[in-house]
Write a protein that holds these residues in place. Structure first.
Motif, PDB file in Angstrom:
ATOM      1  N   THR A  91      27.796  30.409   9.363  1.00  0.00           N
ATOM      2  CA  THR A  91      27.395  29.139   8.780  1.00  0.00           C
ATOM      3  C   THR A  91      27.663  29.140   7.279  1.00  0.00           C
ATOM      4  OG1 THR A  91      25.638  29.162  10.401  1.00  0.00           O
ATOM      5  CG2 THR A  91      25.552  27.439   8.746  1.00  0.00           C
ATOM      6  N   ASN A  95      30.534  27.029   5.215  1.00  0.00           N
ATOM      7  CA  ASN A  95      30.097  26.048   4.227  1.00  0.00           C
ATOM      8  C   ASN A  95      30.627  26.368   2.840  1.00  0.00           C
ATOM      9  OD1 ASN A  95      28.777  24.043   5.611  1.00  0.00           O
ATOM     10  ND2 ASN A  95      26.954  25.287   5.874  1.00  0.00           N
ATOM     11  N   GLY A 244      22.485  22.754   1.015  1.00  0.00           N
ATOM     12  CA  GLY A 244      22.682  22.597   2.455  1.00  0.00           C
ATOM     13  C   GLY A 244      23.592  23.655   3.032  1.00  0.00           C
ATOM     14  N   LYS A 247      22.946  24.772   6.474  1.00  0.00           N
ATOM     15  CA  LYS A 247      22.958  23.749   7.516  1.00  0.00           C
ATOM     16  C   LYS A 247      24.404  23.474   7.919  1.00  0.00           C
ATOM     17  CE  LYS A 247      18.724  21.460   6.177  1.00  0.00           C
ATOM     18  NZ  LYS A 247      17.612  22.015   6.674  1.00  0.00           N
ATOM     19  N   GLU A 271      23.532  25.758  14.167  1.00  0.00           N
ATOM     20  CA  GLU A 271      23.306  24.504  14.895  1.00  0.00           C
ATOM     21  C   GLU A 271      23.814  24.566  16.330  1.00  0.00           C
ATOM     22  OE1 GLU A 271      23.562  24.475  11.769  1.00  0.00           O
ATOM     23  OE2 GLU A 271      22.121  22.989  11.091  1.00  0.00           O
ATOM     24  N   GLY A 291      14.926  24.813  11.660  1.00  0.00           N
ATOM     25  CA  GLY A 291      15.106  23.942  10.506  1.00  0.00           C
ATOM     26  C   GLY A 291      14.387  24.478   9.280  1.00  0.00           C
ATOM     27  N   GLN A 294      16.270  27.386   7.826  1.00  0.00           N
ATOM     28  CA  GLN A 294      17.443  26.936   7.076  1.00  0.00           C
ATOM     29  C   GLN A 294      17.036  26.367   5.725  1.00  0.00           C
ATOM     30  OE1 GLN A 294      18.893  24.347  10.236  1.00  0.00           O
ATOM     31  NE2 GLN A 294      20.758  25.556  10.311  1.00  0.00           N
ATOM     32  N   SER A 295      15.965  25.555   5.710  1.00  0.00           N
ATOM     33  CA  SER A 295      15.520  24.954   4.456  1.00  0.00           C
ATOM     34  C   SER A 295      15.070  26.018   3.472  1.00  0.00           C
ATOM     35  CB  SER A 295      14.368  23.989   4.715  1.00  0.00           C
ATOM     36  OG  SER A 295      14.784  22.982   5.577  1.00  0.00           O
TER      37      SER A 295
END
Lengths: 319, 524
Positions: A91, A95, A244, A247, A271, A291, A294-295
């Motif tokens: 991830t 990103n 992010g 995410k 995800e 979630g 991830q945050s």
């Protein structure tokens, strides 16, 4: 840039005016930021207590705060999967590539656009670049499959007609990072370049005029005027994007790679894994736990990067 | 200041959360108020002219329902795209917009939703008062199977003969040409059939032997296991049939896909062979746009993998099945478990009706269900549509399509998905079905079947939920590679790799925990 303006406006008020007087004085500015304030209030701050759902065994009738508290149990499945590291790595790396290459490419395109002197050509090329942004991921998935599939795909039809060996990308995990990054750039660069293009438009014409008088050529103009002027925009957009970074882009990955387990090694992101593992049992609590995870990582990354930026160039930091 | 605001927000949210509690009270049968009952179910919403036809039926149905219990029925479709998540989300919304919910313990999450508080507890009093005919027609044993923790949540479709055991649907006429004069009766026969079919694609006029979309992987694996053992899988733990007992020892839980190395290696080898033969497309795992079943109907593919109920359609000379324009064409069914006579009858909660816990009119919902399930007029309307338009009866009492029938618009029964209260006492047999073949097959099943033995087992998975999810995920990953022969290295290597991954995911802990709960339930 925006921040320093705001500071200047605020400075004199700080010592003399009270809260209500300030509200009155800056009512226009306050009105202007009201919509976004309300947006974040309702969609980001009000639902915050809902994080609690990640720590309970959620029961529809009892509600979030009436359900049984189970501590960190909802986080266990991610830990136990033994894939947490691979997923987080994939991830973040994807990103990073999207953010860095995406921004570089967008800046590059914005500068190119700016250098085009024919108005018609400029408009046409900008529109062409913008169009892929409006194609849904589902459709892109179908397009890519029709391009790359082994039996009837475009690429393989060409290859075999040329007498070359067929290529089987859907069985080769290692070619996917390049393919996915290419698709992302193709789809997003036109859109991303708009912000930079607008920033270039906002550069004071007199500076550019002056450089021309001083005999700067096009490359020198880009190197010494446009790029430095874009720096605050680049830094701020990067900082926003970094929040992010954990995410993943579910639509892109799920529609293009699908559930082909041959490719998971290099294409499985948090995800898609959570979707596959949870689609059968619809568990709010595990989904929220992921979630939250991830945050939390996103928060740590933003704070760290912001801290570093603040050390180097205080004006560019977010807070 | 910031802290105070945050505390206030928190308090407000908490109060809002608490305020949403309420309770439904049972009253005497009072139907003075006209109410609308919403029935939520999985199915495709009709469009255009088909919707008009559907509404004509709905209007007629509502006239009867209004006369009999002063209610009308509204249909709420959950489309097939991501149906399970959408379905569960609609149940979780709990906003009182849904009353009756079509559900199933094996393919829709009946038990998880009951446990999560999505379904209303149906007390005996409620059932006796508001759904008396249903209450009387379902035996006490069957009501037992609809209980979780001592309370009834589901009304089962327990008086409807159907078989949903999986297998391969194939062209019997082509199998004969392949030398299988008696049809396909084992995986080895299936291999022989595919060998013939893939070698004669052009002559047979097919594109590919089986245009699989890559999702049948765990189904095929479970088929292989029941064909090669006496394994009886437990439904409803996760989507792959990893855990179960054996016909000889029903209450000892085993995991053959994990422990029986030899069997799985042979499976991996055979599937590799199928892949090399070109049974499916090379990129089968990304082949999401396949239309295999429709292709089968018109003779563009040679096989389909699904259950008996689907075969009963595909083997019949219906207007859509144009392959039967050729009088020699016939479709056979090789059912998984045929070699070992290992067939389990359908669980009675494969289709069942539940009432939403947020329903504002649960009593009336039950009354409506009772009528739809037991009243011949309502039953025919919701299952077949309006007589003379969507169906008519021939002299022998079979259901036929009227001359004006248009399958695209008049198939009202296809739009209502009434799979939660069909009733053989009221069924009208479809004249187009190939009843000779179907009844012969049913007879064969009846000779060897055992009843689904684990109807009452609703495991408490709180402590092992994560591990189950991971095992299911790992198994799915490997089965995509193994079931479609898409692995590199030898069969032994890939099976060993899968076993190691399953062990890591905690399959042994899950087995132990399930066994503990099994012992508590069955060894009283």
């Amino acid at each position: 840039m925006f921040k320093s303006t705001a500071n200047r406006l605020e400075m004199p008020g700080k010592s003399k005016l009270g809260f209500f007087a300030k509200v009155k004085k800056y009512r226009t500015l306050l009105c202007m930021c009201l919509p976004s304030t309300l947006f974040f209030l309702f969609f980001s701050y009000l639902p915050l207590p809902g994080i609690w759902v990640a720590f309970v065994k959620y029961n529809y009738q009892k509600g979030i705060f009436g359900s049984k508290f189970v501590g960190l149990q909802n986080f266990e499945f991610m830990m136990q999967s033994g894939k947490l590291w691979t997923l987080t790595r994939n991830t973040i790396l994807y990103n990073l590539a999207f953010i860095i290459l995406g921004n570089l490419f967008a800046v590059f395109m914005a500068i190119l656009l700016n250098e085009i002197s024919s108005k018609l050509f400029k408009k046409v090329s900008q529109t062409m670049m913008f169009l892929p942004y409006f194609i849904s991921h589902v459709l892109i998935g179908v397009l890519v499959f029709n391009f790359l599939n082994y039996d009837t795909g475009f690429v393989n039809t060409v290859l075999s007609n040329l007498g070359l060996e067929r290529w089987q990308p859907y069985a080769d995990p290692y070619c996917w990072p390049a393919i996915l990054i290419f698709i992302y750039l193709w789809q997003q660069s036109g859109y991303n370049s708009v912000v930079y293009f607008a920033a270039i438009m906002g550069i004071d014409g007199e500076i550019i005029e002056a450089s021309r008088v001083d005999g700067a050529n096009a490359f020198q103009k880009i190197r010494y005027i446009i790029l430095p002027s874009l720096r605050p925009t680049i830094v701020i957009l990067l900082l926003f994007a970094l929040g992010g970074i954990v995410k993943g882009n579910f639509g892109l990955f799920y529609n293009i790679v699908g559930t082909n387990s041959l490719l998971y090694e290099t294409t499985d992101i948090i995800e898609t894994f959570v979707y596959r593992a949870s689609v059968t049992d619809f568990n709010f609590s595990t989904a929220s736990a992921v979630g939250f995870y991830q945050s939390l990582i996103g928060f740590v990354i933003v704070m760290t990067v912001n801290f570093i930026v603040k050390k180097i160039e205080p004006d560019y930091s977010l807070f | 200041m910031k802290k105070r605001v945050l505390a206030l927000l928190l308090a407000v949210t908490m109060v809002l959360g608490l305020a949403s509690c309420g309770s439904a009270k049972t009253k005497k049968v009072d139907t003075s108020e006209h109410v609308k009952i919403t029935y939520m179910f999985t199915g495709s919403k009709p469009e255009g002219a088909a919707m008009d036809r559907f509404q004509e039926m709905n209007k007629k149905l509502n006239e009867i329902l209004t006369a009999k219990c002063n209610a009308e029925l509204e249909f709420y479709w959950i489309g097939w795209t991501d149906y399970l998540s959408v379905y569960n989300m609609n149940i979780a919304a709990m906003d009182g917009t849904v009353d009756l919910i079509g559900t199933a313990s094996d393919w829709l999450d009946a038990w998880p939703n009951a446990k999560n508080g999505g379904f209303l507890i149906l007390t005996e009093d409620m059932l006796k008062t508001y759904a008396p005919k249903t209450w009387a027609s379902v035996s006490a044993d069957h009501w037992e199977l609809c209980k979780y923790d001592g309370d009834i949540y589901l009304m089962p479709e327990d008086n409807y003969a159907q078989w949903t055991n999986h297998g391969f649907i194939y062209r019997f006429d082509w199998a004969t040409k392949a030398g299988l004069t008696n049809g396909v009766h084992s995986w080895e026969d299936m291999t022989k059939y595919f060998e013939y079919v893939t070698a004669n694609k052009k002559a047979l006029g097919i594109n590919v032997a089986w245009d699989s979309d890559g999702t049948q992987n765990t189904q095929m694996a479970s088929g292989w296991v029941v064909s090669h053992s006496k394994f009886v899988p437990i439904d409803g733990i996760c989507s792959s049939a990893l855990w179960g007992g054996t016909k000889d020892n029903l209450y000892k839980i085993i995991t053959p896909a994990y422990t029986d190395t030899q069997m799985m290696v042979e499976y991996a080898k055979m599937m590799k062979k199928w892949d090399e033969m070109g049974v499916w497309k090379t990129d089968v795992l990304n082949n999401t746009t396949s239309t295999n079943r429709d292709d089968y109907r018109v003779g563009l593919v040679a096989a389909d993998q699904h259950h008996t109920q689907t075969w009963t359609d595909l083997c019949s000379k219906t207007p859509s099945n144009t392959i039967y324009n050729d009088p020699n064409a016939a479709s056979g069914f090789f059912y998984f478990g045929e070699e070992t006579g290992n067939v389990v009858a359908l669980s009675i909660t494969h289709g069942a009706m539940a009432v939403s816990a947020a329903s504002k009119h649960p009593e009336r919902a039950l009354m409506v269900y009772d009528l739809l399930r037991n009243d011949p007029d309502c039953y025919r309307l919701i299952n077949y549509g309006i007589e003379g338009i969507s169906y008519s009866l021939d002299s022998a009492g079979y259901r036929v399509t009227p001359a004006s029938y248009n399958p695209d618009t008049d198939n009202v029964g296809g739009a209502t998905s009434w799979w939660w209260g069909r009733n053989d006492d009221l069924e009208l047999k479809d004249a187009t079905r190939n009843w000779t073949a179907i009844e012969a097959m049913y007879k064969e099943y009846d000779k060897i079947k055992i009843d689904y033995p684990y109807g009452q087992f609703v495991p408490n998975v709180d402590s092992i939920e994560g591990k189950i999810k991971n095992c299911n995920e790992v198994f799915g990953d490997y089965m995509k590679k193994i079931s479609y022969g898409k692995y590199s290295g030898t069969a032994e290597q890939i099976v060993a790799e899968m076993q190691a991954a399953l062990k890591q995911a905690g399959i042994e802990d899950v087995t132990a925990e399930l066994q503990k709960q099994f012992d508590k339930l069955y060894k009283k």
